[in-house]
Design a protein around this motif. Structure first.
Motif, mmCIF file in Angstrom:
data_model
loop_
_atom_site.group_PDB
_atom_site.id
_atom_site.type_symbol
_atom_site.label_atom_id
_atom_site.label_comp_id
_atom_site.label_asym_id
_atom_site.label_seq_id
_atom_site.Cartn_x
_atom_site.Cartn_y
_atom_site.Cartn_z
ATOM 1 N N VAL A 92 2.162 -13.760 -20.148
ATOM 2 C CA VAL A 92 1.320 -14.746 -19.468
ATOM 3 C C VAL A 92 -0.119 -14.430 -19.852
ATOM 4 O O VAL A 92 -0.655 -13.381 -19.483
ATOM 5 N N THR A 93 -0.760 -15.306 -20.606
ATOM 6 C CA THR A 93 -2.067 -15.011 -21.196
ATOM 7 C C THR A 93 -3.205 -15.784 -20.540
ATOM 8 O O THR A 93 -4.284 -15.912 -21.121
ATOM 9 N N LEU A 94 -3.004 -16.302 -19.327
ATOM 10 C CA LEU A 94 -4.035 -17.105 -18.663
ATOM 11 C C LEU A 94 -5.319 -16.301 -18.479
ATOM 12 O O LEU A 94 -6.418 -16.782 -18.773
ATOM 13 N N VAL A 95 -5.184 -15.067 -18.002
ATOM 14 C CA VAL A 95 -6.361 -14.225 -17.779
ATOM 15 C C VAL A 95 -6.897 -13.675 -19.095
ATOM 16 O O VAL A 95 -8.108 -13.669 -19.340
ATOM 17 N N ILE A 96 -5.993 -13.226 -19.954
ATOM 18 C CA ILE A 96 -6.418 -12.597 -21.212
ATOM 19 C C ILE A 96 -7.194 -13.587 -22.080
ATOM 20 O O ILE A 96 -8.192 -13.228 -22.715
ATOM 21 N N ASP A 97 -6.762 -14.851 -22.115
ATOM 22 C CA ASP A 97 -7.438 -15.843 -22.948
ATOM 23 C C ASP A 97 -8.865 -16.108 -22.487
ATOM 24 O O ASP A 97 -9.707 -16.571 -23.269
ATOM 25 N N ALA A 98 -9.138 -15.829 -21.217
ATOM 26 C CA ALA A 98 -10.482 -16.072 -20.686
ATOM 27 C C ALA A 98 -11.430 -14.904 -20.941
ATOM 28 O O ALA A 98 -12.634 -15.013 -20.681
ATOM 29 N N LEU A 99 -10.928 -13.803 -21.449
ATOM 30 C CA LEU A 99 -11.744 -12.618 -21.691
ATOM 31 C C LEU A 99 -12.334 -12.632 -23.099
ATOM 32 O O LEU A 99 -11.830 -13.304 -23.992
ATOM 33 N N GLY A 100 -13.378 -11.865 -23.273
ATOM 34 C CA GLY A 100 -13.950 -11.685 -24.597
ATOM 35 C C GLY A 100 -13.082 -10.765 -25.429
ATOM 36 O O GLY A 100 -12.139 -10.147 -24.926
ATOM 37 N N GLN A 101 -13.416 -10.643 -26.710
ATOM 38 C CA GLN A 101 -12.583 -9.854 -27.608
ATOM 39 C C GLN A 101 -12.537 -8.387 -27.195
ATOM 40 O O GLN A 101 -11.473 -7.757 -27.224
ATOM 41 N N ALA A 102 -13.685 -7.820 -26.798
ATOM 42 C CA ALA A 102 -13.724 -6.410 -26.421
ATOM 43 C C ALA A 102 -12.877 -6.145 -25.181
ATOM 44 O O ALA A 102 -12.081 -5.202 -25.131
ATOM 45 N N LYS A 103 -13.028 -6.993 -24.156
ATOM 46 C CA LYS A 103 -12.256 -6.811 -22.928
ATOM 47 C C LYS A 103 -10.778 -7.081 -23.165
ATOM 48 O O LYS A 103 -9.915 -6.454 -22.547
ATOM 49 N N ARG A 104 -10.514 -8.008 -24.061
ATOM 50 C CA ARG A 104 -9.113 -8.312 -24.344
ATOM 51 C C ARG A 104 -8.427 -7.120 -25.002
ATOM 52 O O ARG A 104 -7.257 -6.846 -24.735
ATOM 53 N N ARG A 105 -9.152 -6.395 -25.846
ATOM 54 C CA ARG A 105 -8.578 -5.202 -26.466
ATOM 55 C C ARG A 105 -8.254 -4.149 -25.416
ATOM 56 O O ARG A 105 -7.242 -3.457 -25.522
ATOM 57 N N VAL A 106 -9.132 -4.025 -24.414
ATOM 58 C CA VAL A 106 -8.881 -3.060 -23.342
ATOM 59 C C VAL A 106 -7.617 -3.426 -22.582
ATOM 60 O O VAL A 106 -6.766 -2.575 -22.300
ATOM 61 N N VAL A 107 -7.477 -4.714 -22.245
ATOM 62 C CA VAL A 107 -6.284 -5.169 -21.518
ATOM 63 C C VAL A 107 -5.039 -4.983 -22.377
ATOM 64 O O VAL A 107 -3.994 -4.540 -21.890
ATOM 65 N N ASP A 108 -5.142 -5.330 -23.659
ATOM 66 C CA ASP A 108 -3.999 -5.145 -24.568
ATOM 67 C C ASP A 108 -3.578 -3.683 -24.618
ATOM 68 O O ASP A 108 -2.376 -3.364 -24.613
ATOM 69 N N ALA A 109 -4.564 -2.777 -24.684
ATOM 70 C CA ALA A 109 -4.253 -1.350 -24.731
ATOM 71 C C ALA A 109 -3.567 -0.896 -23.446
ATOM 72 O O ALA A 109 -2.610 -0.112 -23.479
ATOM 73 N N MET A 110 -4.046 -1.381 -22.302
ATOM 74 C CA MET A 110 -3.438 -1.014 -21.023
ATOM 75 C C MET A 110 -1.991 -1.492 -20.953
ATOM 76 O O MET A 110 -1.099 -0.755 -20.514
ATOM 77 N N LEU A 111 -1.745 -2.719 -21.389
ATOM 78 C CA LEU A 111 -0.383 -3.253 -21.373
ATOM 79 C C LEU A 111 0.515 -2.489 -22.340
ATOM 80 O O LEU A 111 1.699 -2.254 -22.054
ATOM 81 N N THR A 112 -0.044 -2.096 -23.476
ATOM 82 C CA THR A 112 0.736 -1.326 -24.444
ATOM 83 C C THR A 112 1.102 0.040 -23.890
ATOM 84 O O THR A 112 2.213 0.542 -24.122
ATOM 85 N N VAL A 113 0.180 0.662 -23.148
ATOM 86 C CA VAL A 113 0.465 1.956 -22.517
ATOM 87 C C VAL A 113 1.611 1.809 -21.512
ATOM 88 O O VAL A 113 2.490 2.681 -21.433
#
Length: 210
Positions: A92-113
């Motif tokens: 579900v990318t509703l929140v992620i799509d609203a973030l900037g590239q830098a913040k999106r990388r942080v969220v992606d890293a957290m989800l990957t962890v």
């Protein structure tokens, strides 16, 4: 270049080496998973045709149904591991799509962890289920191991195929290890240690900027 800058450059070099090695292992695992998924799908198709033919002839083969089910389940597990590396898993990318590239990388890293923790947890469970250490201490004597541990994994057969259940359940550790390796590869990319690599679904590997 002062000592601090030299150390920073060395650290970046080490990170790059670790990241590239992780990506290489992930590519090998993904290639093997593609072969397995392709083989399993072809086998399922062949079993369905065989089932149709035998039933039409009035002589159905009961084991065909069970084998097809096991192959379907194995395909789902292995295919799911592959989609993790392809980054094609459901999200579900509703929140992620609203973030900037830098913040999106942080969220992606957290989800990957979180995904990595899940994979490692499955590895621990599979280790406890297959219990290779205790099996080795028993001299690989299945009867002695079962009596001592009350773990009937190595003695219980499948219903119609008659093969030990542990053979079928081998897909679980394969899935757990595959997911863990792919999550590690995704993580080093999310952290910016290496360029993001996408393993295409058609077996062709393409690179996109990190």
């Amino acid at each position: 270049m002062d000592l601090t800058a030299r150390d920073a450059a060395l650290l970046r070099c080490r990170r790059r080496t670790v990241a590239e090695a992780t990506q290489a292992v992930s590519r090998v695992v993904a290639a093997g998973e593609k072969v397995l998924v392709t083989a399993f799908v072809a086998a399922i198709f062949a079993l369905i045709l065989l089932n149709i033919a035998t039933r039409a002839a009035g002589r159905p083969l009961i084991w065909v149904d069970e084998l097809a089910i096991y192959l379907m389940v194995a395909t789902c597990f292995i295919g799911t591991s592959l989609t993790v590396r392809q980054r094609l898993d459901f999200a579900v990318t509703l929140v992620i799509d609203a973030l900037g590239q830098a913040k999106r990388r942080v969220v992606d890293a957290m989800l990957t962890v979180i995904g990595l923790a899940y994979g490692l947890f499955l590895i621990v469970l599979c280790w406890r289920l297959f219990d290779p250490v205790q099996l080795a201490w028993s001299g690989f004597d299945i009867a002695a191991y079962t009596a001592a541990s009350l773990n009937f994994l190595y003695t219980d057969p499948t219903q119609t195929l008659g093969i030990p259940k542990w053979v079928v359940l081998l897909v679980l550790p394969l899935y757990a290890v595959g997911v863990s390796i792919h999550c590690l590869a995704n993580l080093v990319e999310d952290l910016g240690w290496a360029e993001r690599e996408r393993i295409a679904a058609d077996s062709a590997a393409t690179l996109e900027a990190g």
